[in-house]
Design a protein around this motif. Structure first.
Motif, PDB file in Angstrom:
ATOM      1  N   THR A   1       0.836  -1.216   0.000  1.00 40.66           N
ATOM      2  CA  THR A   1       0.000   0.000   0.000  1.00 40.66           C
ATOM      3  C   THR A   1       0.864   1.257   0.000  1.00 40.66           C
ATOM      4  O   THR A   1       0.595   2.208  -0.752  1.00 40.66           O
ATOM      5  N   VAL A   2       1.899   1.262   0.817  1.00 39.22           N
ATOM      6  CA  VAL A   2       2.817   2.412   0.848  1.00 39.22           C
ATOM      7  C   VAL A   2       3.404   2.632  -0.557  1.00 39.22           C
ATOM      8  O   VAL A   2       3.425   3.757  -1.072  1.00 39.22           O
ATOM      9  N   GLY A   3       3.854   1.567  -1.168  1.00 37.70           N
ATOM     10  CA  GLY A   3       4.473   1.674  -2.497  1.00 37.70           C
ATOM     11  C   GLY A   3       3.492   2.180  -3.545  1.00 37.70           C
ATOM     12  O   GLY A   3       3.823   3.059  -4.349  1.00 37.70           O
ATOM     13  N   ARG A   4       2.267   1.665  -3.509  1.00 35.00           N
ATOM     14  CA  ARG A   4       1.269   2.083  -4.516  1.00 35.00           C
ATOM     15  C   ARG A   4       0.869   3.538  -4.337  1.00 35.00           C
ATOM     16  O   ARG A   4       0.692   4.279  -5.295  1.00 35.00           O
ATOM     17  N   ILE A   5       0.697   3.943  -3.078  1.00 37.89           N
ATOM     18  CA  ILE A   5       0.318   5.346  -2.827  1.00 37.89           C
ATOM     19  C   ILE A   5       1.475   6.270  -3.224  1.00 37.89           C
ATOM     20  O   ILE A   5       1.261   7.318  -3.843  1.00 37.89           O
ATOM     21  N   ALA A   6       2.695   5.871  -2.892  1.00 35.32           N
ATOM     22  CA  ALA A   6       3.856   6.707  -3.239  1.00 35.32           C
ATOM     23  C   ALA A   6       3.946   6.879  -4.756  1.00 35.32           C
ATOM     24  O   ALA A   6       4.172   7.997  -5.255  1.00 35.32           O
ATOM     25  N   ASP A   7       3.745   5.811  -5.505  1.00 33.47           N
ATOM     26  CA  ASP A   7       3.802   5.890  -6.969  1.00 33.47           C
ATOM     27  C   ASP A   7       2.700   6.804  -7.505  1.00 33.47           C
ATOM     28  O   ASP A   7       2.947   7.666  -8.349  1.00 33.47           O
TER      29      ASP A   7
END
Ligand code: FMN
Length: 193
Positions: free
Chosen positions: A26-32
């Motif tokens: 989730t962190v990675g997807r939101i950051a992207d």
């Protein structure tokens, strides 16, 4: 890269932990998605179970590693908070960490709520347990919370269909909240409180 700070927090105890893996994803997807929207950001994930001294924490300041984790959460512009459901609620480990956060440290902070569980029977743990906990802090949980069983999130991937759609909805809400954080809305709220 400087910019907005996205922090993940996992209260999973297993190794490997499905909760930790969902928080990281989730962190990675939101950051992207935030970068695509022009919002520069940095990310950090706190795995509470990996903090060796957490069990012995009785007061702040804790060990350097524990303090770094607590201040990372308090300094976030967006928090992604995830816990496994244990006996209908968040894990005791998750609550033990949260108990030592500054009660003023999360005012106005947007929080994405995540939980993993063994059965749909406890899907409302998000609404009845996690949401009130962050209300105590006067944080701003996103409208969409995610509760995933193995059926929704197996082998590190989200099952296409309703689970994926709900996840994308949470990502959209998180990016909008981050845009608000860049405009300083959180600071304005904190000052007014
Ligand atoms: C002690 C314990 C209590 C649990 N209680 C519940 C529960 O009340 N409701 C539920 O849906 N799942 C329950 N589970 C299942 C976990 O929530 C589920 O396996 C979760 O995805 C584990 O996440 P993890 O891999 O990050 O540890 C429990 C598991 C354990 C070990």
């Amino acid at each position: 890269m400087s910019g907005l700070k996205i922090v993940g927090l996992s209260g999973g105890l297993s190794v490997p932990s499905r909760t930790l893996s969902l928080v990281e994803l989730t962190v990675g997807r939101i950051a992207d998605a935030a970068r695509v929207a022009g919002l520069a950001n940095t990310t950090e994930v706190v795995d509470i179970a990996a903090l060796e001294e957490i069990g012995g924490l009785r007061a702040r300041p804790g060990s350097p590693a524990v303090e770094a984790a607590l201040t990372a959460v308090e300094g976030a512009d967006l928090l992604i908070a995830g816990s496994p459901v244990y006996k209908g609620s968040y894990s005791g480990l998750f609550k033990h960490f949260v108990d030592f956060l500054d009660y003023r440290g999360l005012i106005g902070l947007p929080v994405a709520l995540l939980a993993t569980g063994g059965s749909d029977r406890h899907a409302l743990a998000i609404e009845h347990q996690l949401r009130p906990l962050f209300a105590f802090f006067q944080a701003q949980p996103l409208g969409t919370g995610i509760f995933f069983t193995e059926r929704d999130f197996g082998n590190g991937e989200i099952t296409p269909g309703a689970s994926q759609q709900r996840f994308e909805q949470l990502v959209d809400e998180a990016v909008r909240a981050l845009a608000g954080a860049r405009r300083g809305e959180r600071n304005a709220k904190a000052t007014a409180a």
